[in-house]
Design a protein around this motif. Structure first.
Motif: not given
Length: 167
Positions: A36-49, A59-73
């Motif tokens: 669901a998160i990948h679908w909402a954030a768009g294909p760039r999330l897969k590349e960044a991940g 463990d945990a790592v971060a990526t940009p939120a891409f196409d998720l609506d602000p304020p999610v960054r």
């Protein structure tokens, strides 16, 4: 100390600085909340991940939120443990997911974070035990995050998280 609240809904619609993704180690998407998160954030999330993989359980790592609506960054990806009966260190790994996600949130300057119920889907963690670990861990971690929202997708998860929060 962070304010902790439980809500029922779709984590991709939360108005927070960062959402946590219950990911697999490849960080390329999967089923459940991860899909669901990948679908909402768009294909760039897969590349960044994929560029950050593998991410190990706990463990945990971060990526940009891409196409998720602000304020999610940011999307904070954490890999929960697969339930193997409880004697393989699963509780410590699950607690580490919440702790490490908050550490990553602090490093990003996030003041509000939404978490799903990590490892309770395909990874098979018993939801009642997972709810207790989630609440206990986010309450005990020293963080600059001001709001921690535990997002339940369905009523049973909401009830378990609410009960754990009320203890």
């Amino acid at each position: 100390m962070a304010r902790v609240e439980v809500v029922r809904g779709d984590i991709t619609r939360e108005a927070v600085d960062a959402i946590v993704n219950a990911a697999n180690s490849s960080l390329r998407g999967g089923g459940g909340v991860d899909g669901a998160i990948h679908w909402a954030a768009g294909p760039r999330l897969k590349e960044a991940g994929a560029a950050l993989a593998p991410c190990h359980p706990g463990d945990a790592v971060a990526t940009p939120a891409f196409d998720l609506d602000p304020p999610v960054r940011h999307v904070i990806h954490t890999v929960g443990p697969v339930w193997r009966g409880g004697a393989a260190g699963e509780a410590a790994l699950l607690a580490s997911c919440y702790r490490r996600s908050l550490e990553v949130a602090d490093s990003l300057g996030a003041r509000s974070v939404a978490f799903p119920a990590i490892s309770t889907g395909i990874f098979g963690y018993p939801p009642d035990q997972a709810a207790r670990i989630a609440v206990d861990t986010v309450r005990s971690v020293s963080t600059q995050v001001e709001l921690i929202r535990l997002v339940a997708y369905d009523r049973p998860a909401y009830d378990l998280l609410t009960a754990a929060l009320d203890v």
